[in-house]
Design an enzyme around this catalytic site. Sequence first.
Site, PDB file in Angstrom:
ATOM      1  CG  HIS A 119      -2.819  -4.953  13.892  1.00 33.27           C
ATOM      2  ND1 HIS A 119      -1.869  -4.102  14.204  1.00 33.27           N
ATOM      3  CD2 HIS A 119      -3.858  -4.262  14.030  1.00 33.27           C
ATOM      4  CE1 HIS A 119      -2.067  -3.135  14.943  1.00 33.27           C
ATOM      5  NE2 HIS A 119      -3.742  -3.115  14.991  1.00 33.27           N
TER       6      HIS A 119
ATOM      7  CD  GLU B  70      -0.928   5.296   9.983  1.00 33.42           C
ATOM      8  OE1 GLU B  70      -0.258   4.764   9.131  1.00 33.42           O
ATOM      9  OE2 GLU B  70      -1.174   5.149  11.198  1.00 33.42           O
TER      10      GLU B  70
ATOM     11  CD  GLU C   6      -5.123   3.387  12.199  1.00 35.67           C
ATOM     12  OE1 GLU C   6      -4.301   2.725  12.356  1.00 35.67           O
ATOM     13  OE2 GLU C   6      -5.410   3.739  10.985  1.00 35.67           O
TER      14      GLU C   6
ATOM     15  NE  ARG D  27      -0.316   0.737   4.940  1.00 35.20           N
ATOM     16  CZ  ARG D  27      -1.027   0.678   6.044  1.00 35.20           C
ATOM     17  NH1 ARG D  27      -2.065   0.297   6.243  1.00 35.20           N
ATOM     18  NH2 ARG D  27      -0.044   0.661   7.303  1.00 35.20           N
TER      19      ARG D  27
HETATM   20  C1  GAL Z   1      -1.885   2.009  11.188  1.00 30.52           C
HETATM   21  C2  GAL Z   1      -2.381   1.996   9.756  1.00 30.52           C
HETATM   22  C3  GAL Z   1      -3.631   1.098   9.738  1.00 30.52           C
HETATM   23  C4  GAL Z   1      -2.991  -0.404  10.215  1.00 30.52           C
HETATM   24  C5  GAL Z   1      -2.348  -0.158  11.456  1.00 30.52           C
HETATM   25  C6  GAL Z   1      -1.915  -1.442  11.986  1.00 30.52           C
HETATM   26  O1  GAL Z   1      -0.537   2.759  11.087  1.00 30.52           O
HETATM   27  O2  GAL Z   1      -3.178   3.411   9.439  1.00 30.52           O
HETATM   28  O3  GAL Z   1      -4.287   0.732   8.435  1.00 30.52           O
HETATM   29  O4  GAL Z   1      -2.000  -0.699   9.007  1.00 30.52           O
HETATM   30  O5  GAL Z   1      -1.439   0.805  11.606  1.00 30.52           O
HETATM   31  O6  GAL Z   1      -0.607  -2.052  11.608  1.00 30.52           O
END
Ligand code: GAL
Length: 659
Positions: free
Chosen positions: A353, A147, A302, A108
């Site tokens: 995750h 981000e 997040e 991505r």
């Molecule tokens: C963040 C990102 C998410 C996901 C998350 C867990 O930085 O915005 O899309 O990747 O980390 O790794």
Amino acid sequence: MPLTGMAFGGDYNPEQWDEETWKEDDELMRQARVNLVTVGVFSWALLEPEEGRYEFGWLDAQLERLHANGVRVDLATPTASPPPWFTLAHPEAMPVTADGTRLTHGSRDTYCLAAPAYRRAAVRIAGALAERYGDHPAVAMWHIHNEYATVCHCEQSAAAFRVWLRARHGSLDALNEAWGTAFWSQRYGSWEQIMPPRATQWHLNPGHTLDFRRFWSDEALAAYREQRDAVRRHIPAAVPVTTNLMLPGYQNLDLWAFGREVDFVGIDHYMDAPGVDGDADTAFGADRARSFGGGRPWLLIEQGTNTVYLPDRVLPKDPGRILRSSLAHIARGSDGALFFQWRQSRAGAELWHSAMVPHAGPDTRIFRETAATGAAVAALEEVAGSTVTAEAAVLHDADAWWALDTNGMPSSELDYPATLKRAHRALWDAGVTTDFAHPESDLSRYRLVLAPSLYLVSDAGAASLRRYVEGGGTLLVQYFSGVVDEHHRVRTGGYPGALREVLGIRGEEHRPLAAGDAVALSDGSAGTLWSEDLRTEGAEAVTSYAAGPLSGKPAVTRYGFGAGTGWYVSTRLADAAYRALVGRVLAESGVRPEVAGLPAGVEAVRRRAADGRSWLFVINNTERQVPVSVRGRDLLAARAVPPEGLTVPAGGVAVVREE
Ligand code: GAL
């Protein structure tokens, strides 16, 4: 405009699941008190399967479902992951690394933000989404991109960089002067000769690399604005637009600039250490988030339910931590707590995750703790919109960070984020609520300002610090500060350059120490990493070097300037000595902890409403229960604090509306 109320939820990616699962999601979201989910962040390939052909039907159905269930939507533009058709149609929009490698899709964030084809496609999909869902009653906020952080060294970046340089420097002569291109025969005779700082033989020019980082931050901000404006055209004025900023150990964005352009700051924060260091890091992230938005309520967009990211592995969180760290963010001004993501993926790059509903399903510790956290956040509804006030601040400046993060520095141990974190930690350990502030901002509301490693300071920044001390503030500056100007050119005549007058000192030589070496100080402690050959010019030497070539010369100085005081620390003090020094400047400047006498590891932070109400958050990061003398209503226990006072259990949290 803010988001209203307290938000609880996370990224929701229903496109990864089937109808059966959606039904379960509806029920589990109710159980967990989820009231806001981020939808569509990585859905570009589904929403626009071919250039210009949209498929919104599935998203229509999802928004309807969520709305029917009382879940508000944070609708994201999917531009952080262009679909494969885009790459193949626009290979020139793929990013190029400094060594000339052109990346391709398969992950991505693979695009060049300066590529016109990418920018057009991003604005198009953002506008199409807003046109379709601008009035949708489920949509409570808009989330642009994901981000922002990427940089690129391609030809299109080079062209955009040159345009940016012309605007910044005006003329080639000014650029040559600013960058000091007389050194190493780097003089540029035309704009076209200037390249992005690509792979080269040895050190790059520090003015060049600094401007390139500024350029990328501005470019990302321009990309954000473009999408925001495209969305704004179709949505009600009361619906906020923001982006989720990451606060990593590197910095590609000037977060102050982003803070000015978003309706409220949103951050992603992943704990980076177990134990109390992780709690301190949470506060470090949360205090920055609040500060970048000028103190307004912000949102934790997040976090991980069960992830502590170390460099080489991902640790689980201890029981109780989902609640505690969610509330630690809310204590410091977040109007809610969201996670990445609702349901743990069964395929794809982030299948390991953690999530609110783990692979094992809802009959799990993680889901139960998540649901309990949802209930706690719901009990804090009345806190939404209130703010946090700090009397101490740590200076935070992207330019200073970028400048120090350059090849050819006198010591590879100079580390801007680490010094920021250490300064914040010393105040956190002392129980003091801390803001971050830009050196050029009005600092007069703070009694104490710490300037850890302000290697670069602009003329305006130096003038601001001078005004601050002159007006009665206490300023604690750390080694290797004030030495270069905004172009990364040394301020000659003695260190710390722009801050000499305010600190009443003059340095003639930086003396970095060898790895592992220490220099003895007159108070019995020792400095590491750095030392400086200084003399006082009005200041008093509080601590001196006690050995070696600097023996007898000042190491820590204090100077009364105007109505205030300027302190300087010319070496890296050991932890205990640093804490003692911070304790002394706190006492001298009259900054008190939010609640006196709490044991180390117990945080107390207050949120205050404009109508005079206040809420005390007590976050107990220790393994012992702690008594706190406070009166009022305990919101999580839903009862008055008993007459004998509040007891916060080990690893627990309390929130009291104070009487
Ligand atoms: C963040 C990102 C998410 C996901 C998350 C867990 O930085 O915005 O899309 O990747 O980390 O790794």
